[in-house]
Enzyme design. Sequence first.
Site, PDB file in Angstrom:
ATOM      1  N   SER A 105     109.737 -16.465  -1.814  1.00 33.82           N
ATOM      2  CA  SER A 105     110.225 -17.445  -0.851  1.00 33.82           C
ATOM      3  C   SER A 105     109.064 -18.231  -0.243  1.00 33.82           C
ATOM      4  O   SER A 105     108.035 -17.658   0.116  1.00 33.82           O
ATOM      5  CB  SER A 105     111.001 -16.741   0.260  1.00 33.82           C
ATOM      6  OG  SER A 105     112.075 -16.033  -0.301  1.00 33.82           O
ATOM      7  N   ASP A 148     116.013 -22.772  -6.841  1.00 41.98           N
ATOM      8  CA  ASP A 148     115.959 -21.450  -6.195  1.00 41.98           C
ATOM      9  C   ASP A 148     116.540 -20.315  -7.029  1.00 41.98           C
ATOM     10  O   ASP A 148     116.034 -19.206  -6.972  1.00 41.98           O
ATOM     11  CB  ASP A 148     116.689 -21.517  -4.847  1.00 41.98           C
ATOM     12  CG  ASP A 148     116.330 -20.372  -3.911  1.00 41.98           C
ATOM     13  OD1 ASP A 148     115.112 -20.117  -3.735  1.00 41.98           O
ATOM     14  OD2 ASP A 148     117.238 -19.729  -3.372  1.00 41.98           O
ATOM     15  N   TYR A 167     122.239 -18.045  10.023  1.00 45.90           N
ATOM     16  CA  TYR A 167     121.136 -18.672   9.290  1.00 45.90           C
ATOM     17  C   TYR A 167     121.242 -18.529   7.761  1.00 45.90           C
ATOM     18  O   TYR A 167     121.450 -17.433   7.245  1.00 45.90           O
ATOM     19  CB  TYR A 167     119.790 -18.101   9.760  1.00 45.90           C
ATOM     20  CG  TYR A 167     118.665 -18.956   9.242  1.00 45.90           C
ATOM     21  CD1 TYR A 167     118.243 -20.068   9.956  1.00 45.90           C
ATOM     22  CD2 TYR A 167     118.094 -18.717   8.005  1.00 45.90           C
ATOM     23  CE1 TYR A 167     117.271 -20.903   9.456  1.00 45.90           C
ATOM     24  CE2 TYR A 167     117.116 -19.551   7.495  1.00 45.90           C
ATOM     25  CZ  TYR A 167     116.714 -20.634   8.227  1.00 45.90           C
ATOM     26  OH  TYR A 167     115.758 -21.465   7.727  1.00 45.90           O
ATOM     27  N   ARG A 198     115.853 -15.002   7.075  1.00 48.48           N
ATOM     28  CA  ARG A 198     116.518 -13.828   6.519  1.00 48.48           C
ATOM     29  C   ARG A 198     115.976 -12.577   7.187  1.00 48.48           C
ATOM     30  O   ARG A 198     114.851 -12.542   7.649  1.00 48.48           O
ATOM     31  CB  ARG A 198     116.245 -13.727   5.016  1.00 48.48           C
ATOM     32  CG  ARG A 198     117.116 -14.599   4.151  1.00 48.48           C
ATOM     33  CD  ARG A 198     116.864 -14.355   2.679  1.00 48.48           C
ATOM     34  NE  ARG A 198     115.525 -14.739   2.287  1.00 48.48           N
ATOM     35  CZ  ARG A 198     114.507 -13.928   2.132  1.00 48.48           C
ATOM     36  NH1 ARG A 198     114.662 -12.621   2.309  1.00 48.48           N
ATOM     37  NH2 ARG A 198     113.325 -14.381   1.784  1.00 48.48           N
ATOM     38  N   HIS A 204     115.575 -15.211  -9.024  1.00 52.31           N
ATOM     39  CA  HIS A 204     115.090 -16.097  -7.961  1.00 52.31           C
ATOM     40  C   HIS A 204     114.140 -17.113  -8.601  1.00 52.31           C
ATOM     41  O   HIS A 204     112.923 -17.015  -8.445  1.00 52.31           O
ATOM     42  CB  HIS A 204     114.362 -15.240  -6.914  1.00 52.31           C
ATOM     43  CG  HIS A 204     114.050 -15.950  -5.624  1.00 52.31           C
ATOM     44  ND1 HIS A 204     113.081 -15.514  -4.750  1.00 52.31           N
ATOM     45  CD2 HIS A 204     114.597 -17.051  -5.058  1.00 52.31           C
ATOM     46  CE1 HIS A 204     113.040 -16.323  -3.699  1.00 52.31           C
ATOM     47  NE2 HIS A 204     113.945 -17.257  -3.859  1.00 52.31           N
ATOM     48  N   ARG A 235     114.486 -25.906   7.510  1.00 54.77           N
ATOM     49  CA  ARG A 235     114.983 -26.237   6.172  1.00 54.77           C
ATOM     50  C   ARG A 235     115.814 -27.510   6.147  1.00 54.77           C
ATOM     51  O   ARG A 235     116.353 -27.916   7.162  1.00 54.77           O
ATOM     52  CB  ARG A 235     115.866 -25.087   5.669  1.00 54.77           C
ATOM     53  CG  ARG A 235     115.155 -23.731   5.643  1.00 54.77           C
ATOM     54  CD  ARG A 235     115.023 -23.192   4.267  1.00 54.77           C
ATOM     55  NE  ARG A 235     114.085 -22.070   4.211  1.00 54.77           N
ATOM     56  CZ  ARG A 235     113.673 -21.549   3.054  1.00 54.77           C
ATOM     57  NH1 ARG A 235     114.094 -22.026   1.918  1.00 54.77           N
ATOM     58  NH2 ARG A 235     112.805 -20.547   3.049  1.00 54.77           N
ATOM     59  N   CYS A 244     106.970 -20.235  -1.633  1.00 55.37           N
ATOM     60  CA  CYS A 244     105.743 -20.225  -2.438  1.00 55.37           C
ATOM     61  C   CYS A 244     105.722 -21.323  -3.493  1.00 55.37           C
ATOM     62  O   CYS A 244     104.935 -21.282  -4.424  1.00 55.37           O
ATOM     63  CB  CYS A 244     105.545 -18.861  -3.084  1.00 55.37           C
ATOM     64  SG  CYS A 244     105.098 -17.608  -1.875  1.00 55.37           S
ATOM     65  N   LYS A 268     121.904 -15.968  -1.644  1.00 53.41           N
ATOM     66  CA  LYS A 268     121.172 -14.727  -1.955  1.00 53.41           C
ATOM     67  C   LYS A 268     122.115 -13.540  -2.171  1.00 53.41           C
ATOM     68  O   LYS A 268     121.893 -12.713  -3.055  1.00 53.41           O
ATOM     69  CB  LYS A 268     120.190 -14.405  -0.826  1.00 53.41           C
ATOM     70  CG  LYS A 268     119.234 -15.532  -0.505  1.00 53.41           C
ATOM     71  CD  LYS A 268     118.389 -15.944  -1.683  1.00 53.41           C
ATOM     72  CE  LYS A 268     117.463 -17.075  -1.290  1.00 53.41           C
ATOM     73  NZ  LYS A 268     116.493 -17.389  -2.333  1.00 53.41           N
TER      74      LYS A 268
HETATM   75  P1  GTP Z   1     112.369 -20.651  -0.902  1.00 51.14           P
HETATM   76  O1  GTP Z   1     113.304 -21.798  -0.736  1.00 51.14           O
HETATM   77  O2  GTP Z   1     112.047 -19.959   0.375  1.00 51.14           O
HETATM   78  O3  GTP Z   1     112.788 -19.668  -1.948  1.00 51.14           O
HETATM   79  O4  GTP Z   1     110.929 -21.245  -1.282  1.00 51.14           O
HETATM   80  P2  GTP Z   1     110.278 -22.162  -2.397  1.00 51.14           P
HETATM   81  O5  GTP Z   1     109.581 -21.280  -3.369  1.00 51.14           O
HETATM   82  O6  GTP Z   1     111.237 -23.153  -2.925  1.00 51.14           O
HETATM   83  O7  GTP Z   1     109.151 -22.886  -1.560  1.00 51.14           O
HETATM   84  P3  GTP Z   1     108.701 -24.401  -1.474  1.00 51.14           P
HETATM   85  O8  GTP Z   1     108.603 -25.063  -2.799  1.00 51.14           O
HETATM   86  O9  GTP Z   1     109.566 -25.075  -0.497  1.00 51.14           O
HETATM   87  O10 GTP Z   1     107.206 -24.264  -0.913  1.00 51.14           O
HETATM   88  C1  GTP Z   1     106.908 -23.908   0.352  1.00 51.14           C
HETATM   89  C2  GTP Z   1     105.503 -24.268   0.749  1.00 51.14           C
HETATM   90  O11 GTP Z   1     104.540 -24.150  -0.307  1.00 51.14           O
HETATM   91  C3  GTP Z   1     105.395 -25.684   1.282  1.00 51.14           C
HETATM   92  O12 GTP Z   1     104.763 -25.646   2.519  1.00 51.14           O
HETATM   93  C4  GTP Z   1     104.553 -26.391   0.258  1.00 51.14           C
HETATM   94  O13 GTP Z   1     103.781 -27.396   0.830  1.00 51.14           O
HETATM   95  C5  GTP Z   1     103.687 -25.273  -0.328  1.00 51.14           C
HETATM   96  N1  GTP Z   1     103.323 -25.593  -1.727  1.00 51.14           N
HETATM   97  C6  GTP Z   1     104.177 -25.829  -2.750  1.00 51.14           C
HETATM   98  N2  GTP Z   1     103.514 -26.126  -3.903  1.00 51.14           N
HETATM   99  C7  GTP Z   1     102.203 -26.066  -3.600  1.00 51.14           C
HETATM  100  C8  GTP Z   1     101.001 -26.269  -4.380  1.00 51.14           C
HETATM  101  O14 GTP Z   1     101.025 -26.568  -5.557  1.00 51.14           O
HETATM  102  N3  GTP Z   1      99.827 -26.117  -3.714  1.00 51.14           N
HETATM  103  C9  GTP Z   1      99.777 -25.783  -2.403  1.00 51.14           C
HETATM  104  N4  GTP Z   1      98.582 -25.646  -1.844  1.00 51.14           N
HETATM  105  N5  GTP Z   1     100.863 -25.592  -1.641  1.00 51.14           N
HETATM  106  C10 GTP Z   1     102.071 -25.725  -2.215  1.00 51.14           C
HETATM  107  C1  SPV Z   2     114.496 -17.799   0.562  1.00 51.73           C
HETATM  108  O1  SPV Z   2     114.133 -17.260   1.612  1.00 51.73           O
HETATM  109  O2  SPV Z   2     114.083 -17.408  -0.551  1.00 51.73           O
HETATM  110  C2  SPV Z   2     115.395 -18.957   0.606  1.00 51.73           C
HETATM  111  C3  SPV Z   2     115.984 -19.338   1.893  1.00 51.73           C
HETATM  112  O3  SPV Z   2     115.635 -19.557  -0.418  1.00 51.73           O
HETATM  113  S1  SPV Z   2     117.354 -18.374   2.375  1.00 51.73           S
HETATM  114  O4  SPV Z   2     118.547 -18.966   1.767  1.00 51.73           O
HETATM  115  O5  SPV Z   2     117.465 -18.417   3.841  1.00 51.73           O
HETATM  116  O6  SPV Z   2     117.195 -17.032   1.930  1.00 51.73           O
HETATM  117 MN    MN Z   3     114.661 -18.617  -2.212  1.00 52.18          MN
END
Ligand code: GTP
Ligand code: SPV
Ligand code: MN
Length: 647
Positions: free
Chosen positions: A306, A331, A255, A106, A284, A426, A308, A264
Amino acid sequence: MPQVIEQFTKLPTALGCSPKLRLSVSNRVRGAPIVNGHVVQLSAKIRMFVEESVALCKPDRIHIVDGGEEESTILLDTLQRLGTIQSLPKYDNCWLARTNPADVARVESKTFICTERREQAIPTPKEGVQGTLGNWISPDDYDTAIRSRFPGCMQGRTMYVVPFSMGPIDSPLSKFGIEITDSAYVVCSMRIMTRMGLQVLEKLSDNSDFIKCLHSVGTPLSGKLTMPSWPCDPERTIILHKPAKNEIVSYGSGYGGNSLLGKKCFALRIGSTIAQREGWLAEHMLILGVTDPNGVKKYIAAAFPSACGKTNLAMMNPTLPGYTMECVGDDIAWMKFDSKGQLRAINPENGFFGVAPGTSMETNPNAMQTVYKNTIFTNVATTSDGGVFWEGMEKEIAIDVEITDWLGQPWKMGESKTPAAHPNSRFCAPAGQCPIIDPAWEGKEGVPISAILFGGRRPEGVPLVYEANSWSHGVFVGSAMRSETTAAAEHKGKVIMHDPFAMRPFFGYNFGDYIKHWLSMEQRAAKVGGHMPKIFHINWFRKDAKGKFLWPGFGDNSRVIDWVLRRVDECDCYKDTPIGRIPAPGAINLEGLSSPVNEKELFHIPKDFWMKEVEDIKQYYDNQLPHDLPAEIAQQLVDLKRRLERM
Ligand code: GTP
Ligand code: SPV
Ligand code: MN
């Protein structure tokens, strides 16, 4: 190219009209032939939107997307011929797209909200300070931005008309959109991420309103000798929103969040403005169903920035015995009080667009089991046996396979210095395929929410979990959220940034008004005799002096959820601290943890750190919201400081 055009005219009888009718001279919009579907199937409003878009973008042909299996097969085949995607023969109907390396995330800096007055869209920062809570564009500049990019932008291309629903088609909480795009990749991804096609067109046949979404990759084909496999125009990329007209216009990027406009742009930015008007919340947030050992089920929603951990928490395999977790969404949550004052949430999406790196059988087996069929991967690495690879999958591939990185270059584990998969690579997979998808995930009324979690990546000072003392304290906690930056947007390096409510990139209107709206929820619930969910802050990412995570995370996060739900039931298992309530010593169930954790360090609240945090938050409010901060939130900060001083 002629081959590609031929493909489109060979499409099956779509939308129930005969091939003769479909290819009749009258089946055109402003001279452009409709190669799939028929103009009579568009409501007057949709037809007007298509007409305006054709006049502006000048596509060679129009394809009204029906959402069917056959259409999808043809589009995927076309994309494969163009070199945009390649098949992954190791799995069932899985594909890999490699983007232009300049189009991988993004772009917050190129995302704008258009309102008459600037202060409707973004807070006015202190004089001399750069605002960080979104970008405003004037109506005149909005028109100029479109006029300088869109005329003729679809020459030589097909314009797809994508009718889609955010939310289950029959839910009173759902909203419809029409995305006009010149990207077949977008169409195939929207088919996964939304409910898309004929059913939605039928719902809109009564001429009802929809969100207008116009998207172009910005690479017209006229006069071009070569056709890029990932067409885009990164230099001139712009993502525009006009809430007053329920309109989204996106140019130059293919993307994810930039091009799948239901996500979003609609569900969060335009969605939050509609939510403000109609009295609900567009957030979010993941939505997770939790059944405790007594068989009692509750749902929680959680906002982390994002990359996290939303997807991971949403699909967690609990390590705590007796618990069952089920996923409603990973999400976005749309939440509204029902007539009894219970907050209810739906996931407006139909798929997951999840971060690939870090996802593995160890960290998220449910995601791994979701993505091996009907999935489009973007910017991951491939293996010589026709599969995918990314950082975190080291133990999951045969030792003798060769790896090709996301840029198409040979890559060697332990030797190559660059990552195999792009850090923001992704998977785009149907939510229904998740082995732990919640039985109620498509329920019309939404699921009842008992607790809301905020959180982020805080390497220092912030305990594993704490509970807000009240709704307004919780709103303050959301407004003061900070997190380490990730690869999900264009920010470089790991700096701690403010990301209030995990919504900084996604606010559709002035953040000060957004906080007021959150505060007003309490009266809204009270009016109908309802109650507020409790608010918590979590941090899985605190590190020790050696830089190692203090908490194992992932499935062990169920131990925190267990405490959260006991607190929802008003269990007396907490201790008051200046920042909020933390688990009483021993209240977090650590039984059976694979390695011991330092509970004391995990929950330590360093006074000097928090005094500095208070100063930083104060400065943030003063700089970013000198006119727009609700007094109640300013008071929360004063109260926090006073409590810390007494520590
Ligand atoms: P968006 O789709 O971008 O909104 O992100 P999201 O919040 O869904 O992120 P996602 O759950 O995919 O987490 C991204 C990263 O955080 C990955 O690399 C995971 O391995 C890491 N992660 C998630 N949960 C944990 C946790 O409990 N501990 C640690 N150390 N890392 C974590
Ligand atoms: C984020 O960045 O929080 C996402 C991926 O969930 S995107 O749809 O590219 O914004
Ligand atoms: Mn997101």
